[in-house]
Design a protein around this motif. Sequence first.
Motif, PDB file in Angstrom:
ATOM      1  N   VAL A  24       0.821  -1.207   0.000  1.00 51.22           N
ATOM      2  CA  VAL A  24       0.000   0.000   0.000  1.00 51.22           C
ATOM      3  C   VAL A  24       0.859   1.263   0.000  1.00 51.22           C
ATOM      4  CG1 VAL A  24      -1.581   1.352   1.441  1.00 51.22           C
ATOM      5  CG2 VAL A  24      -2.009  -1.078   1.021  1.00 51.22           C
ATOM      6  N   LEU A  36      -5.288   7.236  -0.118  1.00 53.29           N
ATOM      7  CA  LEU A  36      -5.255   6.418   1.086  1.00 53.29           C
ATOM      8  C   LEU A  36      -6.564   6.542   1.869  1.00 53.29           C
ATOM      9  CD1 LEU A  36      -2.804   4.799   2.019  1.00 53.29           C
ATOM     10  CD2 LEU A  36      -2.309   6.624   3.619  1.00 53.29           C
ATOM     11  N   SER A  39      -6.909   5.951   8.458  1.00 51.46           N
ATOM     12  CA  SER A  39      -6.114   4.936   9.164  1.00 51.46           C
ATOM     13  C   SER A  39      -6.900   4.197  10.235  1.00 51.46           C
ATOM     14  CB  SER A  39      -4.853   5.570   9.755  1.00 51.46           C
ATOM     15  OG  SER A  39      -5.183   6.504  10.744  1.00 51.46           O
ATOM     16  N   ARG A  42      -8.744  -1.030   9.735  1.00 52.01           N
ATOM     17  CA  ARG A  42      -7.673  -1.978  10.089  1.00 52.01           C
ATOM     18  C   ARG A  42      -8.030  -3.409   9.645  1.00 52.01           C
ATOM     19  NH1 ARG A  42      -3.426  -0.813   9.871  1.00 52.01           N
ATOM     20  NH2 ARG A  42      -2.689  -2.418  11.250  1.00 52.01           N
ATOM     21  N   ASP A  89     -21.244   1.107  13.568  1.00 54.07           N
ATOM     22  CA  ASP A  89     -20.235   0.092  13.874  1.00 54.07           C
ATOM     23  C   ASP A  89     -20.844  -1.300  13.958  1.00 54.07           C
ATOM     24  OD1 ASP A  89     -18.317   2.004  13.953  1.00 54.07           O
ATOM     25  OD2 ASP A  89     -17.981   1.923  16.103  1.00 54.07           O
ATOM     26  N   VAL A 118     -15.025 -12.947  13.483  1.00 53.50           N
ATOM     27  CA  VAL A 118     -13.669 -12.659  13.015  1.00 53.50           C
ATOM     28  C   VAL A 118     -12.726 -13.832  13.201  1.00 53.50           C
ATOM     29  CG1 VAL A 118     -13.863 -10.148  13.214  1.00 53.50           C
ATOM     30  CG2 VAL A 118     -12.991 -11.470  15.154  1.00 53.50           C
ATOM     31  N   ALA A 132     -14.556  -1.459  12.712  1.00 55.56           N
ATOM     32  CA  ALA A 132     -14.866  -1.998  14.035  1.00 55.56           C
ATOM     33  C   ALA A 132     -15.077  -3.492  13.941  1.00 55.56           C
ATOM     34  CB  ALA A 132     -16.125  -1.330  14.590  1.00 55.56           C
ATOM     35  N   ILE A 133     -14.952  -4.146  15.085  1.00 57.60           N
ATOM     36  CA  ILE A 133     -15.355  -5.545  15.229  1.00 57.60           C
ATOM     37  C   ILE A 133     -16.514  -5.532  16.204  1.00 57.60           C
ATOM     38  CG2 ILE A 133     -14.666  -7.782  16.154  1.00 57.60           C
ATOM     39  CD1 ILE A 133     -11.814  -7.131  15.155  1.00 57.60           C
ATOM     40  N   SER A 134     -17.642  -6.048  15.774  1.00 58.34           N
ATOM     41  CA  SER A 134     -18.822  -6.024  16.636  1.00 58.34           C
ATOM     42  C   SER A 134     -19.769  -7.140  16.238  1.00 58.34           C
ATOM     43  CB  SER A 134     -19.551  -4.683  16.521  1.00 58.34           C
ATOM     44  OG  SER A 134     -20.812  -4.761  17.168  1.00 58.34           O
ATOM     45  N   ASP A 167      -1.313  -4.700   5.702  1.00 55.06           N
ATOM     46  CA  ASP A 167      -1.267  -4.319   7.124  1.00 55.06           C
ATOM     47  C   ASP A 167      -1.133  -2.813   7.332  1.00 55.06           C
ATOM     48  OD1 ASP A 167      -1.520  -6.884   8.182  1.00 55.06           O
ATOM     49  OD2 ASP A 167       0.616  -7.288   7.998  1.00 55.06           O
ATOM     50  N   ASP A 168      -0.688  -2.075   6.307  1.00 53.27           N
ATOM     51  CA  ASP A 168      -0.526  -0.618   6.433  1.00 53.27           C
ATOM     52  C   ASP A 168      -1.808   0.150   6.178  1.00 53.27           C
ATOM     53  OD1 ASP A 168       2.137  -0.936   6.977  1.00 53.27           O
ATOM     54  OD2 ASP A 168       2.849  -0.309   5.015  1.00 53.27           O
TER      55      ASP A 168
END
Lengths: 229, 229, 229, 229, 229, 229
Positions: A24, A36, A39, A42, A89, A118, A132-134, A167-168
């Motif tokens: 990236v 971009l 950030s 993720r 989210d 996940v 988000a993770i939800s 990952d970036d």
Amino acid sequence: MSIVITGTKRISPEILRAFAPFGVATVHEAQGRTGLLASYMRPIWAGARLVGSAVTVSVPPADNWMLHLAVEQCGAGDVLVVAPTSPSDAGYFGELLATSLAALGVVGLIIEAGVRDVAALGDMKFPVWSKAISAQGTVKETLGSVNIPLVCAGQLVHPGDLIVADDDGIVVVARGSASEVLAASEARERKEEATRARLKAGELGLDVYGMREALAKKGLKYQPAPAED
Amino acid sequence: MSIVITGTKRISPEILRAFAPFGVATVHEAQGRTGLLASYMRPIWAGARLVGSAVTVSVPPADNWMLHLAVEQCGAGDVLVVAPTSPSDAGYFGELLATSLAALGVVGLIIEAGVRDVAALGDMKFPVWSKAISAQGTVKETLGSVNIPLVCAGQLVHPGDLIVADDDGIVVVARGSASEVLAASEARERKEEATRARLKAGELGLDVYGMREALAKKGLKYQPAPAED
Amino acid sequence: MSIVITGTKRISPEILRAFAPFGVATVHEAQGRTGLLASYMRPIWAGARLVGSAVTVSVPPADNWMLHLAVEQCGAGDVLVVAPTSPSDAGYFGELLATSLAALGVVGLIIEAGVRDVAALGDMKFPVWSKAISAQGTVKETLGSVNIPLVCAGQLVHPGDLIVADDDGIVVVARGSASEVLAASEARERKEEATRARLKAGELGLDVYGMREALAKKGLKYQPAPAED
Amino acid sequence: MSIVITGTKRISPEILRAFAPFGVATVHEAQGRTGLLASYMRPIWAGARLVGSAVTVSVPPADNWMLHLAVEQCGAGDVLVVAPTSPSDAGYFGELLATSLAALGVVGLIIEAGVRDVAALGDMKFPVWSKAISAQGTVKETLGSVNIPLVCAGQLVHPGDLIVADDDGIVVVARGSASEVLAASEARERKEEATRARLKAGELGLDVYGMREALAKKGLKYQPAPAED
Amino acid sequence: MSIVITGTKRISPEILRAFAPFGVATVHEAQGRTGLLASYMRPIWAGARLVGSAVTVSVPPADNWMLHLAVEQCGAGDVLVVAPTSPSDAGYFGELLATSLAALGVVGLIIEAGVRDVAALGDMKFPVWSKAISAQGTVKETLGSVNIPLVCAGQLVHPGDLIVADDDGIVVVARGSASEVLAASEARERKEEATRARLKAGELGLDVYGMREALAKKGLKYQPAPAED
Amino acid sequence: MSIVITGTKRISPEILRAFAPFGVATVHEAQGRTGLLASYMRPIWAGARLVGSAVTVSVPPADNWMLHLAVEQCGAGDVLVVAPTSPSDAGYFGELLATSLAALGVVGLIIEAGVRDVAALGDMKFPVWSKAISAQGTVKETLGSVNIPLVCAGQLVHPGDLIVADDDGIVVVARGSASEVLAASEARERKEEATRARLKAGELGLDVYGMREALAKKGLKYQPAPAED
């Protein structure tokens, strides 16, 4: 204002393959430090990475109905790019949708919202970047749109744009610029290769990049630390 | 106001080695619960850990020119401590700078801003704690300073201060206090060793730490749950 | 207003075991999309997972005295659920408390605050979900309460409620509803099993779930992309 | 490590008075764009403004005991600068403490935490900049320190430093630099006065500041919009 | 990639005037609940309000050089819409730039970054919506662009788009849709007028909007509270 | 799981009137420092203040249908307390709903989500505390519940609980404790009245509260500043 656009143009498989070696950061620099996504997006598992052709999905908050519609518009080499019309989210996406997408050759998901299951997605090695993770469930009540231009995490994405993610973070390249950015990425990578070798050998970047004159002109001063501090 | 201070004092290699067994929590407690950087500073790969002598770098927002200058001031056992003069999450640092620092024996990076190439940095096992992960490119236009005292993530850091970092965060110890904090860390660790064994055997902390009297004096009340709830 | 309630009811070991196969998303959906704690609560190591019976602890900000008291009220199958009376990210909990809890058969910790020694907790495979990771030390000056109903990360938790936690987050099930939610979780899982197989075979969710009619009724429109874009 | 330092040096009343006309932006620029506290510090009522000599207070999280001690060290022209040893948004300060400080001639409060009674503080016209507004009560259990150097909202503040605060934020000036920064502020203000008049008359900043050549040298391009867009 | 586009199309003064009575919520609803900028964009003084034609400015982080260039492209009825290429809260804009813009008839500023001199801007009644208030100074080192399409606070804005902003936030309307959205706003306002009168007289929205049947169909249940609770 | 509970108990008008003189901080302290909603809940206009009896509303994310239902359950002296089942900042509430509530004698709104038309709400002097201000429109597709216990901004609220809100935030008092908390608030206020007079006269809190002995016992040390620093 809800619509599903069918038969959109894609990035060619050759171009997708050619972008595989580039990260990236490289692609972002190669297109002039643009494209971009924010950030806060993720990857849900370390080491995830993808190159794909965007299928865009505009979804209502906490309503994942349109994802099921979008699946039908997807094929091999595509990446789903999802943005809610107002911030959410909630967990729009999980293992079953990933199973369906993987069966069609879709390479991953970019979603400015939440995902769930996940652990299973990691086991499947299905690449996902999210805000988000939800586990929060969603409803299926309100329409959205598929394959319209949309803003995802601060960047405008058109259907058929090139997406590179690792990952970036995530970078988008307009479909029409893909070849040009590919060439610039290759050039940048070759140049960095040479630099890397010199730095590894202990040369200083100040010399490798020839920065000393410019620094002096800006008025940089050196001063020894006091003998006793 | 830009300056590069050369020849600053370092923490001795003996002291650095002696701190190796101690985690951030231990050192933080041993110096009276002080010196902790803000908890938004996170390692970019799990298990990263370092003990080093600070080389400080004050950088403009989204401008990484001074990092190249700072490299020249670094040597074995040093850790780069970087803070921007106004908040920035841009990707100041990546694989090439890490390659250069590693070649010089630098043990890692603490940066209150963003980094990129995090997959490569993980592969290199180069330890980095940052506020953000972002591929965002930076410019090289404005000077900053190297080896001046600065505030990084809420803590004052002087060049030559001791830095300990692990999965729990980052702690700074003033150079002049390093020996004293080392002794206190060793004492604390010995005491915890004995406690750990007793707790593992099923003794209660209430008894191991002798808390019951103090609790009673504060007025602690016990009450059985109602038979039927 | 400080009190320790002793001898509270627990979820039975049979029920705890029966919930083992089900993830947070499944249980949350099975009880009507309720009971989810806020998504800022994250596991400190990937793959952590627990099913337990809640022992609740209300703690003052940056004061972990009550955790030591709570330990005495814990037994096999319990999970500590901790919420501060005003927001704090301090490191209330570390390896020694985990050693003590593990010795008593406690299955994990849910804390709307910070924890430390996370590398050691990961090595011990002690499951922890927290709002922050911070080495910040706490004091032992002010009382709180054990086994009173409290709000943790936006959800009301009673002592003896069922807690399920995994990489997706945390869900609480009222003790009195556990059997019913178990049955609903089993039913949901069976149904998903069948769906999964069809999606894996390439069938579309639109057909598997029979969504086409409802979408048409809502006015969904399809439109081909322009020949040249 | 708790201590109260008495009899610290102050900024002279003449210097305090001389700074009265200058805003935070002016002073910050005049000392080389340094000294600004983080922008999350906001006045609790619009139009608040102060110039004072810092009395620093390091407080435990959610414990306001030290504020009462600090009051005794305060006098006319002082401003209280308060930072917690770990983050807290609790309401450390309210109308009674303000009444006490006002009776002593203290000009205001800077606190990287919460305050309450904000309606009463506004009615009293007592200037306060804080990180949060919260009615949350605090305890009086743990000591801190008065008049030690501390970091508040990202800036190092020594007792006796000059503090200027207004609707734009807060800037700290080291006691030893106050005269020099005063002169630079006056010079800057005079220069801006002339510029203001020209801009008001419709001249462009490009011409007033003589930027056109530098822009051309950087490669700036102009291009007319297409006739039909 | 830096460019200044000159002579862009504007929204006509007639259209701008016609939008004057309508608030952001009305216009946002009238164009199908689209076009709203992110809610972290806030007016710096209560009661600010504007309708204008966008002049867009893409700026580097913490560098306000391009604002001076943008001024030259502005005229009566324009509003400056500014977005940084990577996030920055620095104070790009203050009283002098506002003086210059006001002299040219510019109606206000929308900036996804920081501003300063907010007391003076309020005294001038110059309308500004920003992401932050910060006295932080910026540099003049790097070029950006004027009058290119850009994403500001999550919305795509083209030069010459219509901007409406008030205490509720900011909405953008594509230049080509302005007449149509104007008509829809007028229709909506008329309809609300009638509703307002009925609600003021004590009629229930359930009846005014005729919701009861749809609610019953969804399965809504009423239940009296228990006699004793 | 959707339900509307009718005919719930209220706080009596006498009690509501009696609480009028007391601020949130006083009531919060008077009930043992409990009951405070999270500090991100802010009044939309300065000086807003209310005492009311809670009518609770659980709403889906970005769907305000239930608010219209809740209105029918409201009467004089009530306050609407609204929490979404998953986080949302959408603008659930505006001028028309406020007009309807005001016509029924409802004293205000507490909502852990967004509101719009804030200028109009301020002109109407309708008191609102919210998590966000956003013009974002909502849908009317999914049911929720009215007058069930719910968690709003971190506090459990039952229908018929007492709500006090002012510029400092919001506090909830259980219906059954209202008389007791009223008495404690009155006692606290009386005590503060006396303290205020002494502090205003220049007495120190250290003496008024008799803290010196406790501080000395804790080990507080005083130390004069060095003659020359």
